[in-house]
Design a protein around this motif. Structure first.
Motif: not given
Length: 319
Positions: A192-197, A206-215, A253-257
């Motif tokens: 998660f930290d890596e994706v946020l960075y 899109r990196h956060i979106v992809s991460y959350l969908l996979t999760l 992650g959703m709140k960040l979006l």
């Protein structure tokens, strides 16, 4: 200034940039506009540097592409207010077709939250710079990588905590999380930290979106295969903590979006969201044809099955 005394677009932006630096002393100033403004902002930033403002190097333009085919009931010219009203209306129409929707405490708010999630995820899934064809049908798909799926997953995980939280959220033993599904989730959570960075570096959600969908997909698999009820207390507690960690990261992650996570206070409210997402596509063993598994909490799935075939502890309905 023009002959009529009005200012130019460029001079207004120059004055605004200088004023913002004086007021906020920013580390970075990011302008988010459509890609047609790219040359304009290149010129503005260059002029600021020529004027001696070294901080102009900290100004950045993030361009976005054109959304094609977005129409509302008022015609081809689309205003944000129209889009938001359309989202709310369409979600309410979907929900009205489900008998248990009336059990929701605030169907208007639920419709708006799920609809906004659907719109935001479609908009942020690809590169911001890319044009894309808008489709209302695709926005509200109940299966696949959509904002509807994220909201459903969060609500479902919240329901798990509400149902079992009192008994299992005290102490837990992480050594109980040895299954491949648990390990996959733990490894993904660590990213998660890596994706946020990465998203902060290239200003691409899109990196956060992809991460959350996979999760969410990992959580769906784990929910099917790692039951809490009737598991040994130590195992149940570890699994519930794992699901709570997933929900926490998913919510952040959703709140960040810009998405407000959906909470449903009862299992019946959760089931009323069939209009949002009521099935996960899955496949039985190779010698059996594809099925859609009706998604229920493990402890209530037997109560709900009718005219179905029991298979691996779940009810399947052939389509």
């Amino acid at each position: 200034m023009r002959s009529d005394g009005t200012s130019l677009y460029a001079t207004r932006d120059l004055a605004a940039a200088i004023d913002r630096m004086d007021k906020y002393n920013f580390d970075t100033m990011i302008y988010v506009t459509d890609k047609g403004q790219k040359r304009h902002f290149q010129q503005v930033f260059q002029i600021l540097q020529i004027m001696g403002y070294d901080w102009a190097k900290r100004c950045q333009h993030v361009p976005f592409g054109v959304v094609k085919g977005m129409k509302t009931r008022r015609g081809d010219v689309t205003f944000l207010e129209d889009v938001l009203n359309e989202i709310r209306l369409r979600m309410l129409q979907n929900m009205a077709s489900i008998k248990t929707t009336k059990e929701l405490e605030n169907p208007q708010e639920t419709a708006e939250r799920v609809g906004l999630a659907a719109l935001i995820i479609q908009d942020f899934r690809g590169l911001l710079l890319s044009d894309y064809q808008f489709s209302w049908d695709r926005v509200f798909q109940s299966r696949g990588d959509t904002g509807v799926f994220l909201q459903y997953t969060h609500a479902r995980l919240h329901s798990l905590e509400t149902t079992f939280g009192c008994g299992y959220l005290n102490d837990f033993n992480t050594a109980c999380l040895q299954e491949p599904q648990s390990v996959s989730i733990l490894q993904h959570l660590l990213r998660f930290d890596e994706v946020l960075y990465r998203s902060s570096e290239d200003i691409q959600p899109r990196h956060i979106v992809s991460y959350l969908l996979t999760l969410s997909h990992l959580a769906a698999v784990a929910h099917r295969t790692l039951p809490i009820k009737e598991s040994p207390p130590e195992v149940a507690g570890a699994r519930l903590h794992l699901f709570r960690a997933v929900r926490s990261v998913l919510a952040n992650g959703m709140k960040l979006l810009g998405i407000t996570p959906l909470h449903l206070t009862s299992r019946r409210q959760l089931m009323s969201q069939q209009s949002l997402i009521d099935t996960f596509e899955c496949f039985s063993p190779k010698d059996v044809s594809p099925f859609y598994k009706i998604v229920f909490d493990e402890h209530i799935c037997w109560e709900e099955q009718e005219n179905g075939n029991k298979h691996n502890g779940y009810s399947y309905f052939h389509l």
